[in-house]
Design a protein around this motif. Structure first.
Motif, PDB file in Angstrom:
ATOM      1  N   GLU B  11       0.459  -1.345  -0.041  1.00 33.71           N
ATOM      2  CA  GLU B  11      -0.044  -0.059  -0.113  1.00 33.71           C
ATOM      3  C   GLU B  11       0.714   1.318  -0.036  1.00 33.71           C
ATOM      4  O   GLU B  11       0.480   2.108  -0.259  1.00 33.71           O
ATOM      5  CB  GLU B  11      -0.864  -0.774   0.992  1.00 33.71           C
ATOM      6  CG  GLU B  11      -0.033   0.059   2.612  1.00 33.71           C
ATOM      7  CD  GLU B  11      -1.218   0.305   3.498  1.00 33.71           C
ATOM      8  OE1 GLU B  11      -2.839  -0.271   3.101  1.00 33.71           O
ATOM      9  OE2 GLU B  11      -1.217   0.067   4.528  1.00 33.71           O
ATOM     10  N   ARG B  12       2.324   0.698   0.803  1.00 39.07           N
ATOM     11  CA  ARG B  12       3.103   2.539   0.591  1.00 39.07           C
ATOM     12  C   ARG B  12       3.511   3.177  -0.837  1.00 39.07           C
ATOM     13  O   ARG B  12       3.632   4.329  -1.024  1.00 39.07           O
ATOM     14  CB  ARG B  12       4.401   1.778   0.693  1.00 39.07           C
ATOM     15  CG  ARG B  12       4.304   1.522   2.329  1.00 39.07           C
ATOM     16  CD  ARG B  12       5.995   1.027   2.516  1.00 39.07           C
ATOM     17  NE  ARG B  12       6.085   0.005   1.676  1.00 39.07           N
ATOM     18  CZ  ARG B  12       7.849  -0.707   2.387  1.00 39.07           C
ATOM     19  NH1 ARG B  12       8.061  -0.332   2.927  1.00 39.07           N
ATOM     20  NH2 ARG B  12       7.698  -1.975   1.485  1.00 39.07           N
ATOM     21  N   VAL B  13       3.113   1.830  -2.257  1.00 38.65           N
ATOM     22  CA  VAL B  13       3.057   2.987  -3.805  1.00 38.65           C
ATOM     23  C   VAL B  13       1.931   3.964  -3.609  1.00 38.65           C
ATOM     24  O   VAL B  13       1.903   4.642  -4.172  1.00 38.65           O
ATOM     25  CB  VAL B  13       2.647   2.002  -5.009  1.00 38.65           C
ATOM     26  CG1 VAL B  13       4.061   0.731  -4.465  1.00 38.65           C
ATOM     27  CG2 VAL B  13       1.662   1.191  -4.748  1.00 38.65           C
ATOM     28  N   TYR B  14       0.778   4.179  -2.785  1.00 38.30           N
ATOM     29  CA  TYR B  14      -0.113   5.039  -3.310  1.00 38.30           C
ATOM     30  C   TYR B  14      -0.143   5.742  -1.898  1.00 38.30           C
ATOM     31  O   TYR B  14      -1.491   7.178  -2.231  1.00 38.30           O
ATOM     32  CB  TYR B  14      -1.645   3.809  -2.714  1.00 38.30           C
ATOM     33  CG  TYR B  14      -2.196   2.590  -3.561  1.00 38.30           C
ATOM     34  CD1 TYR B  14      -1.910   3.313  -5.166  1.00 38.30           C
ATOM     35  CD2 TYR B  14      -1.969   1.733  -3.560  1.00 38.30           C
ATOM     36  CE1 TYR B  14      -2.562   2.023  -5.728  1.00 38.30           C
ATOM     37  CE2 TYR B  14      -1.826   1.087  -4.504  1.00 38.30           C
ATOM     38  CZ  TYR B  14      -2.122   1.402  -5.783  1.00 38.30           C
ATOM     39  OH  TYR B  14      -2.483   0.315  -6.363  1.00 38.30           O
ATOM     40  N   GLY B  15       1.328   6.154  -1.374  1.00 36.90           N
ATOM     41  CA  GLY B  15       1.974   7.201  -0.335  1.00 36.90           C
ATOM     42  C   GLY B  15       0.557   6.832   0.664  1.00 36.90           C
ATOM     43  O   GLY B  15      -0.144   6.019   1.132  1.00 36.90           O
ATOM     44  N   PRO B  16       0.799   8.412   1.904  1.00 38.91           N
ATOM     45  CA  PRO B  16       0.446   8.330   2.946  1.00 38.91           C
ATOM     46  C   PRO B  16      -1.117   7.910   3.355  1.00 38.91           C
ATOM     47  O   PRO B  16      -1.550   9.123   2.528  1.00 38.91           O
ATOM     48  CB  PRO B  16       0.677   9.047   3.930  1.00 38.91           C
ATOM     49  CG  PRO B  16       2.388   9.476   2.965  1.00 38.91           C
ATOM     50  CD  PRO B  16       1.693   8.651   1.579  1.00 38.91           C
ATOM     51  N   ASP B  17      -2.160   6.905   4.007  1.00 38.17           N
ATOM     52  CA  ASP B  17      -2.921   6.956   3.941  1.00 38.17           C
ATOM     53  C   ASP B  17      -4.037   7.184   2.199  1.00 38.17           C
ATOM     54  O   ASP B  17      -5.028   7.370   1.962  1.00 38.17           O
ATOM     55  CB  ASP B  17      -3.410   9.147   4.594  1.00 38.17           C
ATOM     56  CG  ASP B  17      -3.403   8.854   5.753  1.00 38.17           C
ATOM     57  OD1 ASP B  17      -3.146   7.959   6.893  1.00 38.17           O
ATOM     58  OD2 ASP B  17      -3.065  10.149   6.612  1.00 38.17           O
ATOM     59  N   LYS B  18      -2.926   6.531   1.854  1.00 40.16           N
ATOM     60  CA  LYS B  18      -3.895   6.348   0.244  1.00 40.16           C
ATOM     61  C   LYS B  18      -4.165   7.732  -0.806  1.00 40.16           C
ATOM     62  O   LYS B  18      -5.589   7.577  -0.859  1.00 40.16           O
ATOM     63  CB  LYS B  18      -4.546   4.668   0.054  1.00 40.16           C
ATOM     64  CG  LYS B  18      -4.122   3.566   0.461  1.00 40.16           C
ATOM     65  CD  LYS B  18      -5.184   2.561   0.160  1.00 40.16           C
ATOM     66  CE  LYS B  18      -4.824   1.295   0.045  1.00 40.16           C
ATOM     67  NZ  LYS B  18      -6.218   0.287  -0.267  1.00 40.16           N
ATOM     68  N   ASN B  19      -3.519   8.424  -0.567  1.00 38.13           N
ATOM     69  CA  ASN B  19      -3.493  10.302  -1.426  1.00 38.13           C
ATOM     70  C   ASN B  19      -2.729  10.298  -1.663  1.00 38.13           C
ATOM     71  O   ASN B  19      -3.181  11.204  -2.271  1.00 38.13           O
ATOM     72  CB  ASN B  19      -3.843  11.433   0.385  1.00 38.13           C
ATOM     73  CG  ASN B  19      -4.620  11.213   0.311  1.00 38.13           C
ATOM     74  OD1 ASN B  19      -5.851  11.239  -0.491  1.00 38.13           O
ATOM     75  ND2 ASN B  19      -5.321  11.738   2.236  1.00 38.13           N
ATOM     76  N   GLY B  20      -1.813   9.552  -2.188  1.00 37.73           N
ATOM     77  CA  GLY B  20      -1.032   9.968  -3.261  1.00 37.73           C
ATOM     78  C   GLY B  20      -1.979  10.437  -4.940  1.00 37.73           C
ATOM     79  O   GLY B  20      -2.439   9.863  -5.049  1.00 37.73           O
ATOM     80  N   PRO B  21      -0.309  10.946  -5.833  1.00 36.58           N
ATOM     81  CA  PRO B  21      -0.817  10.545  -6.986  1.00 36.58           C
ATOM     82  C   PRO B  21      -1.652   8.650  -7.446  1.00 36.58           C
ATOM     83  O   PRO B  21      -2.805   9.032  -8.695  1.00 36.58           O
ATOM     84  CB  PRO B  21       0.092  11.099  -7.636  1.00 36.58           C
ATOM     85  CG  PRO B  21       0.986  11.582  -7.673  1.00 36.58           C
ATOM     86  CD  PRO B  21       0.775  10.713  -5.725  1.00 36.58           C
ATOM     87  N   ALA B  22      -0.613   8.397  -6.636  1.00 40.38           N
ATOM     88  CA  ALA B  22      -1.265   7.166  -7.548  1.00 40.38           C
ATOM     89  C   ALA B  22      -2.809   6.360  -7.863  1.00 40.38           C
ATOM     90  O   ALA B  22      -2.722   5.675  -8.340  1.00 40.38           O
ATOM     91  CB  ALA B  22       0.188   6.012  -6.382  1.00 40.38           C
ATOM     92  N   ILE B  23      -3.198   7.075  -6.461  1.00 35.81           N
ATOM     93  CA  ILE B  23      -4.265   6.392  -6.404  1.00 35.81           C
ATOM     94  C   ILE B  23      -5.246   7.228  -7.554  1.00 35.81           C
ATOM     95  O   ILE B  23      -5.921   5.940  -8.115  1.00 35.81           O
ATOM     96  CB  ILE B  23      -5.643   6.815  -4.959  1.00 35.81           C
ATOM     97  CG1 ILE B  23      -6.259   6.419  -4.516  1.00 35.81           C
ATOM     98  CG2 ILE B  23      -5.450   8.313  -4.820  1.00 35.81           C
ATOM     99  CD1 ILE B  23      -5.413   4.375  -4.306  1.00 35.81           C
ATOM    100  N   GLN B  24      -5.595   8.514  -8.104  1.00 30.80           N
ATOM    101  CA  GLN B  24      -5.546   9.122  -9.012  1.00 30.80           C
ATOM    102  C   GLN B  24      -6.149   7.657 -10.185  1.00 30.80           C
ATOM    103  O   GLN B  24      -6.930   7.357 -11.154  1.00 30.80           O
ATOM    104  CB  GLN B  24      -5.710   9.968  -9.274  1.00 30.80           C
ATOM    105  CG  GLN B  24      -5.686  11.353  -8.297  1.00 30.80           C
ATOM    106  CD  GLN B  24      -7.382  11.252  -8.220  1.00 30.80           C
ATOM    107  OE1 GLN B  24      -7.948  10.950  -8.929  1.00 30.80           O
ATOM    108  NE2 GLN B  24      -7.165  11.776  -7.136  1.00 30.80           N
ATOM    109  N   GLU B  25      -4.334   6.932 -10.648  1.00 34.21           N
ATOM    110  CA  GLU B  25      -4.158   6.625 -11.736  1.00 34.21           C
ATOM    111  C   GLU B  25      -4.984   5.052 -11.479  1.00 34.21           C
ATOM    112  O   GLU B  25      -5.511   4.551 -12.495  1.00 34.21           O
ATOM    113  CB  GLU B  25      -3.004   5.991 -11.875  1.00 34.21           C
ATOM    114  CG  GLU B  25      -2.342   5.123 -12.838  1.00 34.21           C
ATOM    115  CD  GLU B  25      -0.621   5.339 -13.309  1.00 34.21           C
ATOM    116  OE1 GLU B  25       0.054   5.636 -11.826  1.00 34.21           O
ATOM    117  OE2 GLU B  25      -0.048   4.526 -13.473  1.00 34.21           O
TER     118      GLU B  25
END
Lengths: 410, 115
Positions: B11-25
């Protein structure tokens, strides 16, 4: 009619009948149990009535009745029973050829047993049991497992197949390559087990002949799959050399020292035929290249001719493009040592030590041989000891000990 | 048959709290995947990061509440689909199409009584 003859009949009939029952009732356990009950019935009936002309049809018909009875008895399965056909449709009991009477569903059964969702070991055991008709006792001794452990493995595999919803149909086109590869890999592993035993002690000898038969059937069912044909070829070339694999004292004889006069010519001819058909269909894949390596050896004809190391090395180079693993590299190194010399091979072999080959007997055997040829006798002796410590078969042990002794003389 | 497809990724690829840009993708990819699934989709959802997880544990009849997921692993359960597929091969081919951003595993589990 003695028990051994009856066992042979049942084994020969089992793959086809169990496959047909499994395809019809979509349940491996039911198919197996019903076939076993039909065999029991045959043991009772045949000594009195004589063996029926259409014995496969006889067994199938009895097994089918037993299966339907079993389903009817099980109330929870009533829904299923109402959907299946009544007794009299599929098998005509006239004096027909078995092949016409029983639908050939073996290919479906093979794909079920070799589904990639089943662990590899269990796939091999299940295939040998259901498709080849081997007994739990035979398979467990080949795999050095207790019968109980093997039986549990089979039960788990069948439960997985039933519960996970492994389809009882042939794979869809988009899954074909992956599923066929799983079948061929399963067979390769099964054959490797049968091949390990150079002495061909009774149990294993029968089992190698089952693999010959199985690969023949698979090639017949899949005449347009080059890798299936190549596997049939590979197994034939390899089995052709069985009579020459041991010397008079029971020691292993390396391939390049085997006398081609002792090889089984009919198997070599058959192997050639399968390989040619495979190569007509497509450029050589990994199994066709392996078959070609074996075929090159089998074409040697006489010990007076030089061993075909250059051709073998060229084929290993091509095989590396498909399978670049430590075992292929080790086998290639044998050819390298003959073509380019032991020093060139030694550096390649020593590089492989890091790749988990330290527990692989042929690694130490080749390492020892290269060191011997380079006159590094002390190290060669240590390498032979390392090979001998890895529980060799009797034939391997005698060969290794002979080689080690020759160091002292030389 | 009904199958649960459990999605495990780091889950780290999605950034802290799954808020990173990867989540949009990945959300974009899931929307497309959902469309492709059509009627085979019975249900599904993405899950917040394991930092939001709470575990109730029962031991010897006693219930205790803990911070964090049931097990600390390299890949975490990050979402699921519930699908209807004729057999395992069909479920496998759906699982192969299921989008993951980098490395990951899709566990395919038939439902009890999901025939």
């Amino acid at each position: 009619m003695n028990d051994a003859a009856l066992d042979r009949i049942f084994r020969d009939a089992s793959g086809r009948i169990v496959a047909a029952l499994a395809a019809r009732f979509r349940c491996l356990d039911l198919a197996e149990d019903a076939f076993a009950e039909a065999c029991v019935k045959a043991v009772e009936a045949w000594p009195i009535s004589g063996i029926p002309h259409n014995l496969g049809g006889w067994l199938y018909r009895i097994a089918e009745r037993r299966a339907i009875d079993a389903i009817r008895r099980q109330r929870t399965r009533e829904r299923l029973a109402s959907e299946i056909l009544p007794y009299d449709t599929p098998v005509q009991m006239a004096e027909e050829d078995d092949r016409a009477a029983i639908p050939d569903e073996r290919l479906r059964l093979i794909f079920i047993c070799c589904h990639p969702a089943v662990t590899t070991d269990a796939r091999v055991a299940l295939t040998l049991k259901l498709v080849c008709g081997l007994s739990v006792q035979e398979i467990s001794s080949a795999f050095l497992l207790t019968e109980t452990a093997l039986a549990q493995r089979l039960v788990r595999a069948k439960r997985k197949i039933a519960e996970a919803g492994v389809p009882f149909d042939l794979p869809r086109p988009e899954d074909w390559i992956e599923r066929l590869d799983a079948v061929l890999t399963t067979l390769e592993i099964a054959y490797a087990k049968a091949h390990e035993d150079a002495a061909g002690a009774s149990v294993h000898a029968g089992y190698a002949s089952e693999i010959l038969e199985f690969t023949r059937v698979l090639a017949e069912l899949l005449p347009n799959e080059p890798e299936a044909l190549a596997l049939a070829s590979l197994v034939r070339f390899s089995e052709a050399r069985r009579p020459a694999r041991l010397d008079d004292h029971g020691a292993m004889v390396p391939l390049s020292e085997q006398d081609p006069a002792h090889w089984r010519h009919s198997l070599i001819v058959a192997g050639d035929r399968y390989l040619r058909s495979a190569l007509k269909l497509a450029p050589a894949g990994p199994r066709a290249l392996q078959a070609a390596i074996h075929g090159t050896w089998c074409a040697r004809g006489s010990l007076a001719r030089p061993p075909p190391w250059r051709e073998v090395l060229a084929l290993y180079d091509r095989l590396l493009e498909f399978r670049d693993d430590a075992v292929v590299r080790l086998n290639r190194a044998v050819a390298v040592s003959e073509v380019l010399g032991p020093q060139a091979a030694l550096s390649e072999v020593e590089a492989l030590a890091q790749e988990g080959l330290r527990i692989f007997l042929p690694f130490h055997a080749l390492h020892a041989d290269l060191l011997r040829r380079l006159d590094r006798l002390q190290e060669a002796r240590a390498a032979y000891d390392a090979a001998l410590a890895l529980h060799p078969t009797i034939a391997e042990r005698l060969w290794l000990e002979g080689r080690k002794k020759s160091l002292a003389i030389g | 048959m009904q199958y649960m497809l459990l999605i495990y990724e780091d889950e780290r690829v999605y950034g802290p709290d799954k808020n990173g840009p990867a989540i949009q993708e990945i959300v974009g990819k899931h929307i497309a995947f959902n469309k492709e699934l059509g009627a085979a989709r019975v249900g599904g959802a993405g899950l917040k990061a394991t930092t939001a997880a709470t575990t109730v544990r029962t031991k010897g009849g006693a219930k205790t509440v803990h911070d964090g997921p049931f097990a600390e692993t390299k890949e975490q359960l990050g979402g699921y689909y519930l699908i209807d597929a004729p057999d395992l091969d069909a479920a496998i081919s759906i699982a192969k199409k299921l989008p993951v951003l980098q490395d990951g595993s899709i566990e395919i589990r038939p439902l009890l009584g999901g025939m």
